[in-house]
Write a protein that holds these residues in place. Structure first.
Motif, PDB file in Angstrom:
ATOM      1  N   GLY A 190       2.826 -13.708  20.077  1.00  0.00           N
ATOM      2  CA  GLY A 190       3.368 -14.375  21.254  1.00  0.00           C
ATOM      3  C   GLY A 190       3.174 -15.875  21.188  1.00  0.00           C
ATOM      4  O   GLY A 190       4.106 -16.649  21.469  1.00  0.00           O
ATOM      5  N   ARG A 191       1.983 -16.301  20.820  1.00  0.00           N
ATOM      6  CA  ARG A 191       1.725 -17.749  20.719  1.00  0.00           C
ATOM      7  C   ARG A 191       2.551 -18.367  19.592  1.00  0.00           C
ATOM      8  O   ARG A 191       3.154 -19.432  19.758  1.00  0.00           O
ATOM      9  CB  ARG A 191       0.231 -17.996  20.488  1.00  0.00           C
ATOM     10  N   LYS A 192       2.575 -17.697  18.451  1.00  0.00           N
ATOM     11  CA  LYS A 192       3.285 -18.227  17.290  1.00  0.00           C
ATOM     12  C   LYS A 192       4.760 -18.456  17.582  1.00  0.00           C
ATOM     13  O   LYS A 192       5.324 -19.492  17.221  1.00  0.00           O
ATOM     14  CB  LYS A 192       3.139 -17.251  16.110  1.00  0.00           C
ATOM     15  N   LEU A 193       5.400 -17.506  18.254  1.00  0.00           N
ATOM     16  CA  LEU A 193       6.839 -17.597  18.487  1.00  0.00           C
ATOM     17  C   LEU A 193       7.197 -18.421  19.720  1.00  0.00           C
ATOM     18  O   LEU A 193       8.375 -18.604  20.014  1.00  0.00           O
ATOM     19  CB  LEU A 193       7.438 -16.192  18.588  1.00  0.00           C
ATOM     20  N   ASN A 194       6.179 -18.917  20.433  1.00  0.00           N
ATOM     21  CA  ASN A 194       6.447 -19.777  21.575  1.00  0.00           C
ATOM     22  C   ASN A 194       5.871 -21.178  21.397  1.00  0.00           C
ATOM     23  O   ASN A 194       5.875 -21.987  22.317  1.00  0.00           O
ATOM     24  CB  ASN A 194       5.937 -19.121  22.859  1.00  0.00           C
ATOM     25  N   GLU A 195       5.376 -21.441  20.195  1.00  0.00           N
ATOM     26  CA  GLU A 195       5.077 -22.792  19.759  1.00  0.00           C
ATOM     27  C   GLU A 195       6.206 -23.218  18.824  1.00  0.00           C
ATOM     28  O   GLU A 195       7.183 -22.493  18.650  1.00  0.00           O
ATOM     29  CB  GLU A 195       3.718 -22.818  19.043  1.00  0.00           C
ATOM     30  N   VAL A 196       6.115 -24.381  18.250  1.00  0.00           N
ATOM     31  CA  VAL A 196       7.136 -24.817  17.286  1.00  0.00           C
ATOM     32  C   VAL A 196       7.124 -23.854  16.105  1.00  0.00           C
ATOM     33  O   VAL A 196       6.088 -23.651  15.461  1.00  0.00           O
ATOM     34  CB  VAL A 196       6.868 -26.261  16.812  1.00  0.00           C
ATOM     35  N   ASN A 197       8.283 -23.210  15.855  1.00  0.00           N
ATOM     36  CA  ASN A 197       8.365 -22.232  14.771  1.00  0.00           C
ATOM     37  C   ASN A 197       9.808 -22.143  14.293  1.00  0.00           C
ATOM     38  O   ASN A 197      10.738 -22.469  15.030  1.00  0.00           O
ATOM     39  CB  ASN A 197       7.862 -20.865  15.257  1.00  0.00           C
ATOM     40  N   PRO A 198      10.032 -21.682  13.064  1.00  0.00           N
ATOM     41  CA  PRO A 198      11.398 -21.654  12.529  1.00  0.00           C
ATOM     42  C   PRO A 198      12.227 -20.448  12.947  1.00  0.00           C
ATOM     43  O   PRO A 198      13.434 -20.423  12.700  1.00  0.00           O
ATOM     44  CB  PRO A 198      11.168 -21.632  11.010  1.00  0.00           C
ATOM     45  N   TYR A 199      11.614 -19.448  13.578  1.00  0.00           N
ATOM     46  CA  TYR A 199      12.310 -18.190  13.822  1.00  0.00           C
ATOM     47  C   TYR A 199      12.906 -18.083  15.223  1.00  0.00           C
ATOM     48  O   TYR A 199      14.015 -17.573  15.395  1.00  0.00           O
ATOM     49  CB  TYR A 199      11.360 -17.023  13.553  1.00  0.00           C
TER      50      TYR A 199
END
Length: 326
Positions: A190-199
């Protein structure tokens, strides 16, 4: 003085503000600032909330009113199923109607009063739509697929399978065998995909779900713009549909499903027409407290406790008694 309410659906809590009752409606920037301040768990009102629900005049003649949703970080959401139930109750009581349409950012949605879930626990049914599985609607990139339905995404996890659907908020759902054991993985993803990310450059609501039995699920959501919530109405609706697509022998179309969450439970129903799906979300619409606030404090997004009158209800006690018995 202006009347506002603190409300919740499955303990997904909000402050509800009716702009039509103000002498001078708040601007978008004022509403964003108000949402951030009023929802703060340390400095906001009554322990804060997950966001701010705003009632204002509809832009079309079909809808009784319009709902706008501001997350606790000030961003706007397209829809909020738990919030819509509480807005439906507010409008039903204000206009003495039991079934009507509410305008949301994506569509006019049908809402109706539902039999109480228990003593002192009013309930409403709300339409969750439109439903889309397209990349444009959900907003993923660099995943080398045009549709994500119960499939592995090695860029995100070596083991989990995912379904991506917009209802219309974008959701990414994975079914796990033990949702409590999987909580750290949900927090990380959840954190990974709601921070700056390419996906998911615009973020995405991430839910893990567990099938407990026929037409019975447990769903937990990391919500875009909020973080972990007690419940996410569109997330539970999206997970219901994802469950049907992944395990049709366990999750059935056109039958009531029971969806448990950290804040209680709701009922959902999947409707499948010849061309598409739409979903129904049924659950509590609880008023925790009614407040009277000087209008100028809302414009300033500053709260002087001595100037605010708080009138608690007994509805939260009734709701907690209901879910304790489940």
């Amino acid at each position: 003085m202006v009347n506002i309410e603190k409300v919740h659906g499955s303990q997904n809590s909000f402050f509800l503000l009716d702009q039509t009752e103000l002498a001078r409606p708040l601007t978008i920037s004022e509403l964003q600032r108000l949402a951030v301040e009023i929802a703060d768990p340390q400095t906001g009102l009554l322990g804060g909330s997950d966001g701010l629900l705003v009632v204002q005049p509809a832009d079309n003649t079909q809808a009784l009113a319009q709902m706008r949703i501001f997350n606790k970080d000030g961003s706007q959401a397209l829809m909020c199923g738990n919030g819509l139930r509480t807005v439906a109750r507010y409008l039903a009581e204000k206009y003495h109607q039991h079934e009507f349409w509410v305008q949301t950012a994506a569509a006019n949605l049908r809402v109706k009063q539902y039999p109480a879930l228990g003593a002192g626990v009013p309930a409403f049914s709300v339409e969750i739509a439109p439903v889309s599985f397209t990349q444009a609607s959900v907003g993923w990139q660099h995943l080398q697929t045009s549709k994500i339905i119960n499939q592995k995404l090695p860029q995100l996890s070596a083991d989990l399978k995912f379904t991506a659907v917009a209802v219309p908020n974008p959701h990414l759902i994975s079914f796990v065998t033990n949702i409590h054991a999987a909580h750290p993985s949900l927090a990380y993803l959840g954190r990974k995909l709601n921070e700056v990310n390419p996906y998911f450059p615009n973020g995405v609501n991430v839910s893990f779900a567990q099938i407990l039995g026929p037409n019975k699920l447990f769903v937990e959501t990391y919500e875009r713009g909020v973080g972990f919530t007690n419940a996410c109405g569109t997330g539970m609706s999206a997970a219901s549909l994802a469950g049907y697509l992944a395990a049709p022998e366990q999750v059935t179309v056109d039958k009531l499903l029971t969806i448990y969450n950290p804040g209680g439970f709701v009922k959902t129903k999947i409707h499948h027409t010849k061309t598409d799906y739409w979903l129904e979300l049924i659950g509590n619409a609880t008023v925790i407290a009614k407040l009277q606030v000087p209008e100028e404090l809302l414009h300033q997004a500053r709260f002087k406790q001595e100037q605010i009158k708080v009138m608690p209800t007994d509805e939260q006690e009734a709701y907690l008694k209901l879910i304790a018995a489940k």
